[in-house]
Design a protein around this motif. Structure first.
Motif, PDB file in Angstrom:
ATOM      1  N   ILE A 219       0.825  -1.205   0.000  1.00 33.57           N
ATOM      2  CA  ILE A 219       0.000   0.000   0.000  1.00 33.57           C
ATOM      3  C   ILE A 219       0.864   1.262   0.000  1.00 33.57           C
ATOM      4  N   ALA A 220       2.151   1.107  -0.164  1.00 36.48           N
ATOM      5  CA  ALA A 220       3.019   2.274  -0.237  1.00 36.48           C
ATOM      6  C   ALA A 220       4.174   1.959  -1.155  1.00 36.48           C
ATOM      7  N   ASN A 221       4.722   2.978  -1.798  1.00 40.63           N
ATOM      8  CA  ASN A 221       5.843   2.743  -2.690  1.00 40.63           C
ATOM      9  C   ASN A 221       7.152   2.758  -1.928  1.00 40.63           C
ATOM     10  N   ALA A 222       8.256   2.735  -2.631  1.00 43.82           N
ATOM     11  CA  ALA A 222       9.555   2.618  -1.979  1.00 43.82           C
ATOM     12  C   ALA A 222       9.846   3.789  -1.050  1.00 43.82           C
ATOM     13  N   SER A 223       9.241   4.935  -1.308  1.00 43.68           N
ATOM     14  CA  SER A 223       9.465   6.111  -0.477  1.00 43.68           C
ATOM     15  C   SER A 223       8.529   6.164   0.720  1.00 43.68           C
ATOM     16  N   GLY A 224       7.675   5.174   0.833  1.00 44.62           N
ATOM     17  CA  GLY A 224       6.721   5.145   1.935  1.00 44.62           C
ATOM     18  C   GLY A 224       5.511   6.011   1.707  1.00 44.62           C
ATOM     19  N   ILE A 225       5.350   6.508   0.473  1.00 53.24           N
ATOM     20  CA  ILE A 225       4.224   7.386   0.157  1.00 53.24           C
ATOM     21  C   ILE A 225       3.116   6.580  -0.512  1.00 53.24           C
ATOM     22  N   HIS A 226       1.933   6.713  -0.002  1.00 53.54           N
ATOM     23  CA  HIS A 226       0.796   6.007  -0.587  1.00 53.54           C
ATOM     24  C   HIS A 226       0.415   6.657  -1.913  1.00 53.54           C
ATOM     25  N   THR A 227       0.282   5.873  -2.951  1.00 53.81           N
ATOM     26  CA  THR A 227      -0.130   6.382  -4.249  1.00 53.81           C
ATOM     27  C   THR A 227      -1.530   5.892  -4.554  1.00 53.81           C
ATOM     28  N   GLN A 228      -2.164   6.550  -5.529  1.00 59.92           N
ATOM     29  CA  GLN A 228      -3.519   6.165  -5.900  1.00 59.92           C
ATOM     30  C   GLN A 228      -3.575   4.707  -6.323  1.00 59.92           C
ATOM     31  N   GLY A 229      -2.644   4.269  -7.189  1.00 60.21           N
ATOM     32  CA  GLY A 229      -2.655   2.890  -7.662  1.00 60.21           C
ATOM     33  C   GLY A 229      -2.472   1.896  -6.540  1.00 60.21           C
ATOM     34  N   ASP A 230      -1.604   2.212  -5.576  1.00 62.06           N
ATOM     35  CA  ASP A 230      -1.360   1.312  -4.455  1.00 62.06           C
ATOM     36  C   ASP A 230      -2.628   1.106  -3.625  1.00 62.06           C
ATOM     37  N   ILE A 231      -3.301   2.206  -3.331  1.00 64.23           N
ATOM     38  CA  ILE A 231      -4.494   2.131  -2.478  1.00 64.23           C
ATOM     39  C   ILE A 231      -5.609   1.369  -3.177  1.00 64.23           C
ATOM     40  N   ILE A 232      -5.837   1.673  -4.455  1.00 67.85           N
ATOM     41  CA  ILE A 232      -6.880   0.975  -5.199  1.00 67.85           C
ATOM     42  C   ILE A 232      -6.581  -0.513  -5.282  1.00 67.85           C
ATOM     43  N   THR A 233      -5.349  -0.847  -5.661  1.00 71.62           N
ATOM     44  CA  THR A 233      -4.970  -2.251  -5.819  1.00 71.62           C
ATOM     45  C   THR A 233      -5.120  -3.016  -4.510  1.00 71.62           C
ATOM     46  N   ALA A 234      -4.709  -2.413  -3.405  1.00 67.94           N
ATOM     47  CA  ALA A 234      -4.803  -3.087  -2.110  1.00 67.94           C
ATOM     48  C   ALA A 234      -6.251  -3.410  -1.758  1.00 67.94           C
ATOM     49  N   LYS A 235      -7.152  -2.444  -1.984  1.00 71.21           N
ATOM     50  CA  LYS A 235      -8.558  -2.666  -1.653  1.00 71.21           C
ATOM     51  C   LYS A 235      -9.198  -3.694  -2.588  1.00 71.21           C
ATOM     52  N   VAL A 236      -8.861  -3.596  -3.877  1.00 70.20           N
ATOM     53  CA  VAL A 236      -9.426  -4.538  -4.847  1.00 70.20           C
ATOM     54  C   VAL A 236      -8.921  -5.949  -4.578  1.00 70.20           C
ATOM     55  N   ASP A 237      -7.623  -6.099  -4.348  1.00 62.50           N
ATOM     56  CA  ASP A 237      -7.055  -7.424  -4.092  1.00 62.50           C
ATOM     57  C   ASP A 237      -7.659  -8.072  -2.848  1.00 62.50           C
TER      58      ASP A 237
END
Length: 358
Positions: A219-237
């Motif tokens: 749910i976060a990228n390498a910088s520890g920042i949540h991105t739109q794609g990360d949040i959507i993918t986590a909820k969908v998965d």
């Protein structure tokens, strides 16, 4: 007063859809607010009548409004989700309008979707303010079309929307829409089953291969920042992990002469998307369970051939068109089975096994 009349409702729907397509960069959201209020008023009047088919053009309008303005609402929702609380005023207005429209669609139609034993309590909405058990297939199909538009145009808004009124507070709009769409893919009304399949396909196309079955979803990228794609993918998965096994089994079962012919291509397209987002071992177990049901009358050769084909698709080694061909052949053979279940071993089944077993 007369908007419950089907002809008037369709005319109003076309009128509103035409207006919402007008690009007005200066005051677009103001115009949107006015016509959406009119649409909600029509929906409120229609739900108090017995002419529920008049809801269909309003559902079409909502889907069109989402297609035209949903990207602005999605931008606002994305800003909030990733911690940026300074969206533009216009985008916030559009988000509020979109949320009101989507909520109203669910409040009106959602109570008719759940099985009677799972009926959602409606405590804050008058009993006449929802379809209830007055089934209107076209309106139900319209709701799934709205959901499809939301997933395609404003996925962040849709997956993060909280439920209200007749929506259970412990999940949300997205969770409830997926849950009910799964229940309706086998409906005898073709437009309902196909619209639910098309919606679910859009959902699974947002999922990653295997989802969170390989561990906690990122749910976060390498910088520890949540991105739109990360949040959507986590909820969908997280959600699709609970329904994909049953979907695989149900779709294969439906292809064995159960679904109407018009639903075969949408079912095959959905199955391919589900297979591509499901771990191979899990997909294999679900496929095996499906072809071992009594409804599959083609025998062991055809069972093995079907499993081989679906395995190729799950691994990305075969195109979607192969599943479409498979479903067409399965359906045809089961339709022609007038032998009381003794079709296994016939010439047509041998040809089927040779075609898909390689």
């Amino acid at each position: 007063k007369y908007s419950s009349n089907e002809n008037i409702s369709f005319a109003l729907g076309e009128f509103l859809a035409a207006i919402v397509s007008i690009e007005d960069t200066a005051n677009g959201w103001v115009l949107l607010k006015d016509i959406c209020e009119m649409a909600v008023l029509v929906m409120n009047i229609v739900t108090q009548s017995n002419k529920l088919a008049s809801l269909v053009p309003m559902m079409d309008f909502v889907a069109g409004a989402v297609s035209a303005y949903g990207h602005l609402a999605n931008t606002n929702a994305s800003s909030i989700a990733i911690g940026n609380h300074a969206p533009t005023v216009d985008n916030k207005e559009v988000r509020d309008i979109m949320m009101h429209l989507i909520h109203r669609c669910f409040e009106i139609i959602q109570p008719a979707l759940a099985p009677q034993s799972e009926q959602i309590p409606v405590k804050t909405v008058p009993p006449t303010d929802a379809i209830g058990d007055r089934k209107c297939p076209k309106a139900v199909a319209g709701l799934f079309s709205v959901c499809s538009s939301c997933v395609k145009i404003c996925p962040m808004l849709f997956v993060t929307m909280k439920g209200r009124h007749c929506i259970r507070k412990d999940d949300g709009i997205f969770h409830r829409s997926v849950e009910t769409a799964v229940l309706w893919i086998g409906d005898k009304e073709v437009n309902v089953s196909t619209s639910s399949m098309l919606f679910l396909k859009e959902v699974f196309q947002l999922s990653t291969k295997g989802g969170d079955s390989h561990g906690t979803a990122t749910i976060a990228n390498a910088s520890g920042i949540h991105t739109q794609g990360d949040i959507i993918t986590a909820k969908v998965d997280q959600l699709t992990a609970f329904v994909r096994g049953g979907l695989i089994s149900t779709l294969i079962y439906g292809a064995c002469g159960i679904f109407p012919r018009e639903a075969l291509d949408p079912a095959a397209n959905l199955l391919y998307s589900v297979l591509r987002s499901t771990p191979s071992e899990e997909a294999g177990r679900s496929a095996i369970a499906a072809v071992q049901r009594e409804s599959f009358v083609l025998g062991d050769q055809a069972r093995n051939a079907t499993i081989i084909t679906l395995g190729k698709c799950a691994q990305g080694r075969a195109p979607m068109s192969l599943v479409m061909d498979l479903f067409e052949d399965l359906w045809e053979i089961h339709q022609n089975d007038d032998t009381g279940g003794t079709v296994a071993g016939s010439d047509v089944v041998v040809q089927f096994a040779q075609k898909y077993g390689m």
